[in-house]
Design a protein around this motif. Structure first.
Motif, mmCIF file in Angstrom:
data_model
loop_
_atom_site.group_PDB
_atom_site.id
_atom_site.type_symbol
_atom_site.label_atom_id
_atom_site.label_comp_id
_atom_site.label_asym_id
_atom_site.label_seq_id
_atom_site.Cartn_x
_atom_site.Cartn_y
_atom_site.Cartn_z
ATOM 1 N N PRO A 88 0.343 -1.185 -0.333
ATOM 2 C CA PRO A 88 -0.131 0.181 -0.113
ATOM 3 C C PRO A 88 0.484 1.054 -0.084
ATOM 4 O O PRO A 88 0.628 2.372 -0.721
ATOM 5 C CB PRO A 88 -0.719 -0.329 0.809
ATOM 6 N N LYS A 89 1.871 1.491 0.662
ATOM 7 C CA LYS A 89 2.949 2.268 0.512
ATOM 8 C C LYS A 89 3.443 2.693 -0.546
ATOM 9 O O LYS A 89 4.064 3.889 -0.594
ATOM 10 C CB LYS A 89 3.503 2.555 1.986
ATOM 11 N N SER A 90 3.910 1.695 -2.231
ATOM 12 C CA SER A 90 4.311 1.899 -2.804
ATOM 13 C C SER A 90 3.339 2.085 -3.275
ATOM 14 O O SER A 90 2.424 2.720 -3.972
ATOM 15 C CB SER A 90 4.706 0.567 -2.922
ATOM 16 N N SER A 91 3.572 2.751 -5.219
ATOM 17 C CA SER A 91 3.378 3.146 -6.173
ATOM 18 C C SER A 91 4.494 2.893 -7.305
ATOM 19 O O SER A 91 5.581 3.019 -7.549
ATOM 20 C CB SER A 91 2.741 4.405 -5.932
ATOM 21 N N ALA A 92 3.612 2.739 -8.254
ATOM 22 C CA ALA A 92 3.787 2.658 -9.367
ATOM 23 C C ALA A 92 4.014 3.978 -10.565
ATOM 24 O O ALA A 92 2.874 5.111 -10.351
ATOM 25 C CB ALA A 92 3.831 1.574 -10.490
ATOM 26 N N ILE A 93 5.162 4.422 -10.976
ATOM 27 C CA ILE A 93 5.171 5.575 -11.604
ATOM 28 C C ILE A 93 5.614 5.345 -13.380
ATOM 29 O O ILE A 93 5.562 5.056 -13.237
ATOM 30 C CB ILE A 93 5.799 6.742 -11.543
ATOM 31 N N SER A 138 -13.317 5.176 -28.740
ATOM 32 C CA SER A 138 -13.630 6.331 -27.189
ATOM 33 C C SER A 138 -14.044 5.697 -26.391
ATOM 34 O O SER A 138 -13.347 4.618 -26.229
ATOM 35 C CB SER A 138 -15.577 6.370 -27.574
ATOM 36 N N GLN A 139 -13.228 6.238 -25.053
ATOM 37 C CA GLN A 139 -12.152 5.921 -23.572
ATOM 38 C C GLN A 139 -13.894 6.539 -23.048
ATOM 39 O O GLN A 139 -14.217 7.790 -22.845
ATOM 40 C CB GLN A 139 -11.102 6.318 -23.649
ATOM 41 N N GLU A 140 -13.885 5.607 -21.744
ATOM 42 C CA GLU A 140 -14.389 6.063 -20.854
ATOM 43 C C GLU A 140 -13.214 5.528 -18.740
ATOM 44 O O GLU A 140 -13.030 4.555 -19.012
ATOM 45 C CB GLU A 140 -15.827 4.759 -19.799
ATOM 46 N N LEU A 141 -12.055 6.778 -18.570
ATOM 47 C CA LEU A 141 -11.498 6.419 -17.724
ATOM 48 C C LEU A 141 -11.453 6.740 -16.438
ATOM 49 O O LEU A 141 -12.448 7.343 -16.355
ATOM 50 C CB LEU A 141 -10.318 6.487 -18.155
ATOM 51 N N SER A 142 -11.026 5.760 -14.911
ATOM 52 C CA SER A 142 -11.715 5.832 -14.266
ATOM 53 C C SER A 142 -10.909 6.985 -13.304
ATOM 54 O O SER A 142 -11.723 7.719 -12.121
ATOM 55 C CB SER A 142 -11.056 4.782 -13.296
ATOM 56 N N SER A 143 -9.585 7.894 -13.518
ATOM 57 C CA SER A 143 -9.625 9.234 -13.327
ATOM 58 C C SER A 143 -9.182 10.017 -14.354
ATOM 59 O O SER A 143 -8.423 9.722 -15.903
ATOM 60 C CB SER A 143 -8.295 8.839 -12.361
ATOM 61 N N PRO A 144 -9.296 11.697 -13.911
ATOM 62 C CA PRO A 144 -9.545 12.589 -15.879
ATOM 63 C C PRO A 144 -7.317 12.351 -15.605
ATOM 64 O O PRO A 144 -6.738 13.051 -16.660
ATOM 65 C CB PRO A 144 -9.826 13.929 -14.674
ATOM 66 N N ASP A 145 -6.414 12.270 -14.170
ATOM 67 C CA ASP A 145 -4.766 12.185 -15.021
ATOM 68 C C ASP A 145 -4.614 11.269 -16.211
ATOM 69 O O ASP A 145 -3.685 11.227 -16.025
ATOM 70 C CB ASP A 145 -4.698 11.867 -13.583
ATOM 71 N N GLN A 146 -5.750 10.271 -16.134
ATOM 72 C CA GLN A 146 -5.537 9.423 -17.539
ATOM 73 C C GLN A 146 -5.701 9.777 -18.532
ATOM 74 O O GLN A 146 -6.239 10.765 -18.965
ATOM 75 C CB GLN A 146 -5.627 8.020 -16.758
ATOM 76 N N LYS A 147 -5.268 9.136 -19.970
ATOM 77 C CA LYS A 147 -5.480 9.104 -21.011
ATOM 78 C C LYS A 147 -5.004 8.121 -21.870
ATOM 79 O O LYS A 147 -4.441 7.669 -21.636
ATOM 80 C CB LYS A 147 -4.652 10.279 -21.796
ATOM 81 N N ALA A 148 -5.714 8.115 -23.267
ATOM 82 C CA ALA A 148 -6.003 6.934 -23.928
ATOM 83 C C ALA A 148 -5.944 7.482 -25.362
ATOM 84 O O ALA A 148 -6.727 8.660 -25.587
ATOM 85 C CB ALA A 148 -6.532 5.898 -23.491
ATOM 86 N N GLU A 149 -5.205 6.794 -26.379
ATOM 87 C CA GLU A 149 -5.564 6.743 -27.712
ATOM 88 C C GLU A 149 -4.914 6.258 -28.590
ATOM 89 O O GLU A 149 -4.660 4.648 -28.512
ATOM 90 C CB GLU A 149 -4.517 8.444 -28.218
ATOM 91 N N LEU A 150 -5.928 5.306 -30.027
ATOM 92 C CA LEU A 150 -5.408 5.071 -30.979
ATOM 93 C C LEU A 150 -4.831 5.293 -31.567
ATOM 94 O O LEU A 150 -4.228 6.550 -32.309
ATOM 95 C CB LEU A 150 -6.608 4.626 -31.598
ATOM 96 N N ARG A 151 -3.597 4.225 -31.789
ATOM 97 C CA ARG A 151 -2.528 5.072 -32.953
ATOM 98 C C ARG A 151 -2.724 3.883 -33.497
ATOM 99 O O ARG A 151 -1.492 2.926 -34.024
ATOM 100 C CB ARG A 151 -1.232 4.656 -31.973
ATOM 101 N N PRO A 152 -2.683 4.673 -35.027
ATOM 102 C CA PRO A 152 -2.659 3.494 -36.183
ATOM 103 C C PRO A 152 -1.228 2.663 -36.462
ATOM 104 O O PRO A 152 -1.522 2.163 -37.076
ATOM 105 C CB PRO A 152 -3.143 4.031 -37.022
ATOM 106 N N ILE A 159 -0.926 6.230 -17.695
ATOM 107 C CA ILE A 159 -1.622 6.107 -16.572
ATOM 108 C C ILE A 159 0.044 6.946 -15.620
ATOM 109 O O ILE A 159 0.677 6.118 -15.426
ATOM 110 C CB ILE A 159 -1.747 4.859 -15.570
ATOM 111 N N PRO A 160 0.334 7.751 -14.865
ATOM 112 C CA PRO A 160 1.004 9.188 -14.954
ATOM 113 C C PRO A 160 1.650 8.463 -12.949
ATOM 114 O O PRO A 160 2.975 8.101 -12.904
ATOM 115 C CB PRO A 160 0.489 10.415 -13.907
ATOM 116 N N ARG A 161 0.717 8.126 -12.418
ATOM 117 C CA ARG A 161 1.192 7.247 -10.828
ATOM 118 C C ARG A 161 -0.166 6.470 -10.299
ATOM 119 O O ARG A 161 -0.960 6.365 -10.259
ATOM 120 C CB ARG A 161 1.484 8.381 -9.988
ATOM 121 N N PHE A 162 0.369 4.983 -9.947
ATOM 122 C CA PHE A 162 -0.229 4.658 -10.137
ATOM 123 C C PHE A 162 -0.115 3.612 -8.242
ATOM 124 O O PHE A 162 0.735 2.921 -7.936
ATOM 125 C CB PHE A 162 -0.925 2.803 -10.943
ATOM 126 N N PRO A 163 -0.955 3.361 -7.127
ATOM 127 C CA PRO A 163 -0.675 3.912 -5.963
ATOM 128 C C PRO A 163 -0.883 2.255 -5.937
ATOM 129 O O PRO A 163 -1.560 1.617 -6.457
ATOM 130 C CB PRO A 163 -2.092 4.215 -5.201
#
Length: 442
Positions: A321-326, A342-356, A365-369
């Motif tokens: 719990p006290k660790s995190s991934a970045i 089209s996407q629905e993400l669980s938090s606003p700091d995330q982002k996703a895109e389709l790269r053809p 995901i910038p930081r993942f506790p």
């Protein structure tokens, strides 16, 4: 025997060029870059030929480090030389990047003049060269939102969080002419790279962890340094002592300067560090982990009534719990011809895109506790979506960094210098695990 040395940016810009013997023209630089970029694979061969000229190169810091030769020189010798050259330049410039090479081109040319004479390698020793190098390094720390020197450093003896100066671990070594603005410090990095394959049923199919202990020394003089590892550190199952929480690796190798007279009984490495960066120990663990893999994925792939491809991904971080991934990045290959996302993400700091161009969805995901679970719903427009094309989804690839964490559990118990250094000397230890290849089949 070396004919030329040159350093190119990833775009082919000429950063450094040195011709020692006049056996090949400057057009060799263009010929090399054309050969590298013409290859379809991601990993070009280390050795390539053009007419009677042989190119040997490595990639470090996003740059091409190349030597050319017309003789029957050993490619292994040239690759080892290039690796030592990059370490040497990193010692003197503080970091390896296009910017640092551009800013320190005069220093690098001076180093090359001392390292190679008429095509023959003389020395790559930082200690020897600092007596002859007159040019001072120019430093400029690039901006980084997730600078590990700010999140993963702590005092080695107190084991408490303690932040070092932001550019401390990436500054040039001190010259023989006096302090360049930094205190007397030693940095010990425990760096691990993990390769994992997880089956569609969640079973761990393959795992390899490659680790090393790096020492970067800014001490003007230090007779001996003693690095204490876990008391229950074992090499191979035959060395397990049967009590306590053992830290096991399958293979282990040491730098030739490391003294091992206290290693068997007390797990202590003794080394006389010289200024610069050195790898004092390397180790390998295969086929098992002492704890659960850091990430688990729970995917749902289906087709909706409108003919769109739906991908619902739940990603769980199984770190403490006290660790995190970045800098977590999830790559999901999708069917050919996918048009829009089209996407629905669980938090606003995330982002996703389709790269053809890569035919994949990238979820960042910038930081993942540790202990948390994140989800994402992706809807893709795929013309002519069929059951066969849905089979093209996956496998999922992850890349990440885990600061203050080691998969094997290897820890530094203490870090002691002999004799005791006067003044404000500092000792820092950093732990970090990188993903080398983390694949989850779906």
């Amino acid at each position: 025997m070396i004919s030329q040395i040159f350093i190119l940016s990833s775009k082919g810009d000429h950063l450094i060029y040195k011709d020692f013997r006049g056996e090949a023209g400057k057009d060799a630089v263009t010929a090399f870059y054309e050969k590298v970029t013409a290859l379809t694979g991601d990993q070009p061969p280390v050795v390539m030929s053009h007419k009677e000229l042989h190119f040997v190169h490595i990639r470090q810091g996003g740059l091409y480090w190349v030597v050319t030769t017309t003789a029957d020189s050993s490619p292994f010798t040239l690759v080892e030389f290039l690796n030592r050259l990059t370490t040497l330049i990193k010692d003197y410039c503080g970091s390896l990047s296009e910017k640092s090479v551009r800013m320190n081109f005069a220093l690098i040319y001076e180093l090359l003049d001392e390292v190679v004479d008429n095509g023959y390698i003389q020395t790559t020793s930082t200690d020897i060269l600092k007596n002859f190098i007159q040019t001072e390094a120019v430093t400029s720390k690039p901006f980084s939102l997730f600078d590990l020197s700010n999140v993963g450093l702590f005092g080695a003896e107190t084991q408490q969080s303690k932040v070092a100066p932001s550019a401390a671990a990436t500054r040039p070594i001190m010259s023989s002419r006096g302090d360049q603005g930094g205190k007397s410090e030693i940095f010990v990095d425990v760096v691990e790279r993990m390769s994992v394959v997880i089956g569609s049923n969640g079973v761990l199919m393959k795992v390899d962890v490659e680790g090393e202990i790096r020492v970067k020394c800014y001490m003007p003089s230090c007779l001996e340094m003693r690095i204490g590892l876990n008391e229950e550190f074992s090499i191979g199952k035959s060395q397990l002592r049967g009590y306590g929480a053992a830290v096991r690796v399958d293979e282990c190798s040491f730098h030739q300067a490391v003294k091992l007279d206290e290693f068997d009984q007390h797990r202590i490495l003794k080394v006389c560090p010289s200024q610069g960066e050195h790898v004092v120990m390397q180790y390998l663990l295969s086929d098992e982990l002492p704890s659960a893999p850091p990430f688990r994925l729970f995917p749902t792939i289906e087709r909706d009534n409108g003919g769109r491809l739906l991908m619902y991904l739940k990603l769980r971080c199984d770190l403490p719990p006290k660790s995190s991934a970045i800098n977590v990045s999830v790559t999901v290959p999708v069917p050919k011809g996918s048009l829009s996302l089209s996407q629905e993400l669980s938090s606003p700091d995330q982002k996703a895109e389709l790269r053809p161009e890569t035919r994949a969805v990238h979820w960042d995901i910038p930081r993942f506790p540790g202990g948390a679970q994140l989800s994402a719903l992706f809807k893709l427009e795929v013309p002519g979506l069929s059951s066969a094309s849905m089979m093209e989804v996956g496998p999922v690839g992850l890349s990440f960094e885990l600061p203050k964490y080691t998969c094997t559990g290897l820890q530094i118990r203490f870090l002691r210098l002999t004799p005791v250094q006067p003044g404000s000397s500092q000792r820092w230890v950093r732990y970090v695990t990188h993903s080398d290849s983390y694949t989850i089949r779906i």
